[in-house]
Design an enzyme around this catalytic site. Structure first.
Site, PDB file in Angstrom:
ATOM      1  N   CYS A 116       0.824  -1.213   0.000  1.00 55.99           N
ATOM      2  CA  CYS A 116       0.000   0.000   0.000  1.00 55.99           C
ATOM      3  C   CYS A 116       0.851   1.254   0.000  1.00 55.99           C
ATOM      4  O   CYS A 116       0.348   2.337  -0.259  1.00 55.99           O
ATOM      5  CB  CYS A 116      -0.937   0.007   1.204  1.00 55.99           C
ATOM      6  SG  CYS A 116      -0.074  -0.016   2.777  1.00 55.99           S
ATOM      7  N   CYS A 147      -2.526  -3.157   8.688  1.00 58.65           N
ATOM      8  CA  CYS A 147      -2.200  -1.817   9.182  1.00 58.65           C
ATOM      9  C   CYS A 147      -1.750  -1.889  10.636  1.00 58.65           C
ATOM     10  O   CYS A 147      -0.844  -1.165  11.052  1.00 58.65           O
ATOM     11  CB  CYS A 147      -3.398  -0.890   9.046  1.00 58.65           C
ATOM     12  SG  CYS A 147      -4.268  -1.063   7.465  1.00 58.65           S
ATOM     13  N   CYS A 169      -3.050   5.100   5.752  1.00 53.77           N
ATOM     14  CA  CYS A 169      -4.511   5.035   5.798  1.00 53.77           C
ATOM     15  C   CYS A 169      -5.028   5.305   7.214  1.00 53.77           C
ATOM     16  O   CYS A 169      -4.265   5.338   8.175  1.00 53.77           O
ATOM     17  CB  CYS A 169      -4.960   3.657   5.343  1.00 53.77           C
ATOM     18  SG  CYS A 169      -4.636   2.393   6.570  1.00 53.77           S
TER      19      CYS A 169
HETATM   20 FE1  FES Z   1      -1.549   0.343   4.237  1.00 50.61          FE
HETATM   21 FE2  FES Z   1      -3.399   0.588   5.992  1.00 50.61          FE
HETATM   22  S1  FES Z   1      -3.667   0.356   3.871  1.00 50.61           S
HETATM   23  S2  FES Z   1      -1.283   0.498   6.333  1.00 50.61           S
END
Ligand code: FES
Length: 127
Positions: free
Chosen positions: A33, A102, A58
């Site tokens: 991400c 996360c 996020c």
């Molecule tokens: Fe990457 Fe939450 S989507 S840490």
């Protein structure tokens, strides 16, 4: 989708920022991400007396870092090492399955900051 606690820590994150001359810093990122989390520790007599974080990521990552800092503040280094992503997730009253990674970032950032602290201690002793 998100618990009240997640929303609370996302909209009003605790311990945001940096520390001047921290005793340990841990930075981790998730290649998928692209999110990045950095945790700063101030340690006295093996107790985490202050902790701050900066997260470029996020909402779940921000809530996880905020909760993680709350969980380790006032703990000894050894106690903080036992904080897992599961503990962070539980303290947040859960995260959606797609967002569990996360909270893993928070666990990894803590571990890394603590190993940085330990390395610095070693070099101090050797000096
Ligand atoms: Fe990457 Fe939450 S989507 S840490």
């Amino acid at each position: 989708m998100y618990s009240d606690k997640v929303m609370d820590h996302f909209t009003n994150p605790r311990n945001v920022g940096e520390l001047d001359s921290p005793d340990g810093v841990g930075e981790v990122g998730n290649a998928r991400c692209g999110d990045i989390m950095r945790i700063y520790l101030k340690v006295e007599n093996d107790v985490i007396v202050d902790v701050k974080f900066k997260t470029f990521g996020c909402g779940a990552a921000i809530a996880s870092s905020s909760m993680a800092t709350e969980l380790i503040k006032g703990k000894t280094i050894d106690e903080a090492l036992l904080i897992t992503n599961k503990a962070v997730t539980q303290a947040l009253d859960g995260l959606p399955p797609v967002k569990l990674h996360c909270s893993v970032l928070a666990e990894e950032a803590i571990q890394k900051a603590i190993s940085d602290y330990k390395e610095k201690q070693k070099s101090k002793v050797g000096a």
